[in-house]
Design a protein around this motif. Structure first.
Motif, short mmCIF file in Angstrom:
data_model
loop_
_atom_site.label_atom_id
_atom_site.label_comp_id
_atom_site.label_asym_id
_atom_site.label_seq_id
_atom_site.Cartn_x
_atom_site.Cartn_y
_atom_site.Cartn_z
N HIS A 27 0.83 -1.21 0.00
CA HIS A 27 0.00 0.00 0.00
C HIS A 27 0.86 1.26 0.00
N THR A 28 1.91 1.25 0.82
CA THR A 28 2.80 2.42 0.88
C THR A 28 3.63 2.56 -0.39
N SER A 30 2.99 1.52 -3.42
CA SER A 30 2.23 1.82 -4.63
C SER A 30 2.06 3.32 -4.85
N ARG A 31 2.25 4.12 -3.80
CA ARG A 31 2.15 5.57 -3.94
C ARG A 31 3.38 6.18 -4.60
#
Length: 307
Positions: A27-28, A30-31
């Protein structure tokens, strides 16, 4: 075998953190990264520590790369190497092969420890007349599964994980002290107005600390170790006694008892635990009784009188 069973249970609990690590990293990442790159990074971060831990059992000799960096170990100087060579020659003459790697730790204390296939020695120990006996004890760990077990447990935590957790928990404790002051004032106010004792704030801070630490341990690795601490206590004590018997069997019983009467070795502790798993001097003497049968009364007293 008993150590492998305990390790397997610890690893099983530790695997619960794999999914959480994967989700957080993916999640982190992918930013800032392409989707494929973030997924690969999450896969490495998720299953990396357990797989790396298993390599301690089945992979090449370890304990001299990342562990050396974490402990700030260094190669022996020429003088230190001469001292070690003489001590190791004594061991070799009694049938004890040397370790693959030896590094020196510039830390206080008469201590040494085996991690993987590597022996770490505190600098002060080199000046001890009982160096050979301590090395014989450590070789008892080295030539069993103890060193690989210690390395496998350490590898369950990502490098730098403990420093990160400690830093965050220090910040939490700082905030907690401020909240405790606020809750303390509220407690006084509630008691004055309602005559009711209210300790909810203190309980909330304590629960929050435990929860935050559990989440952090799950993320960096180590929750399985903390959760299974109780099953390791007796086992690690028995491994220390086994290493004592190894040294005694090879003729170092007197020197080892003299050393243990002065201090104690602290190498077989669990990561994330400040608890001592070392047997008492009385337990160690009792375990060495077969090698002291000709002595009566207090064996240490006889050893102290031995020329």
């Amino acid at each position: 075998m008993a150590g492998i069973v305990r390790y397997s249970l610890t690893l099983l609990i530790e695997l619960a953190g794999v999914a959480l690590r994967y989700v957080v990293i993916e999640h982190t990442g992918s930013r800032f990264l392409p989707v494929a790159a973030s997924e690969i990074l999450a896969l490495i971060g998720g299953i990396g520590p357990p797989c790396y831990s298993l390599l301690a059992w089945f992979g090449p000799p370890g304990g001299h790369w990342i562990v050396r960096w974490k402990l700030q170990g260094r190669r022996p100087t020429i003088t230190e190497q001469m001292i070690l060579t003489n001590a190791l020659r004594v061991l070799a003459n009694r049938g004890i092969p040397p370790p693959d790697f030896i590094y020196i730790l510039d830390q206080p204390g008469l201590n040494a420890g085996v991690i993987g296939h590597t022996l770490y020695i505190h600098r002060e120990l080199l000046d001890s007349p009982h160096l050979a006996a301590v090395l014989a004890h450590e070789m008892g760990h080295y030539h069993s599964s103890d060193g690989r077990l210690a390395l496998a447990l350490q590898r369950l935590t990502i490098p730098g994980g403990k420093t990160l957790v400690n830093s965050i928990m220090q910040g939490y404790d700082l905030i907690g002290r401020g909240l405790a002051l606020v809750f303390g004032l509220m407690k006084v106010l509630v008691y004055v107005l309602l005559r009711v004792e209210c300790n909810f704030g203190v309980r909330l801070i304590r629960f929050g600390r435990q929860f935050v630490r559990a989440v952090l341990l799950t993320l960096v690795g180590g929750y399985g170790i903390v959760a299974t601490t109780y099953i390791w206590r007796d086992y690690l004590r028995q491994r220390e006694l086994a290493a004592d018997r190894f040294a005694a069997y090879h003729g170092f019983v007197y020197s080892l008892l003299l050393f243990l009467e002065q201090t104690r070795l602290l190498e077989m502790n669990l990561p994330w635990s400040d608890e001592s798993f070392h047997p008492t001097l009385e337990e160690r003497i009792a375990a060495l009784q077969p090698y002291l049968r000709h002595l009566s009364g207090n064996p240490v007293k006889h050893v102290m009188l031995k020329p």
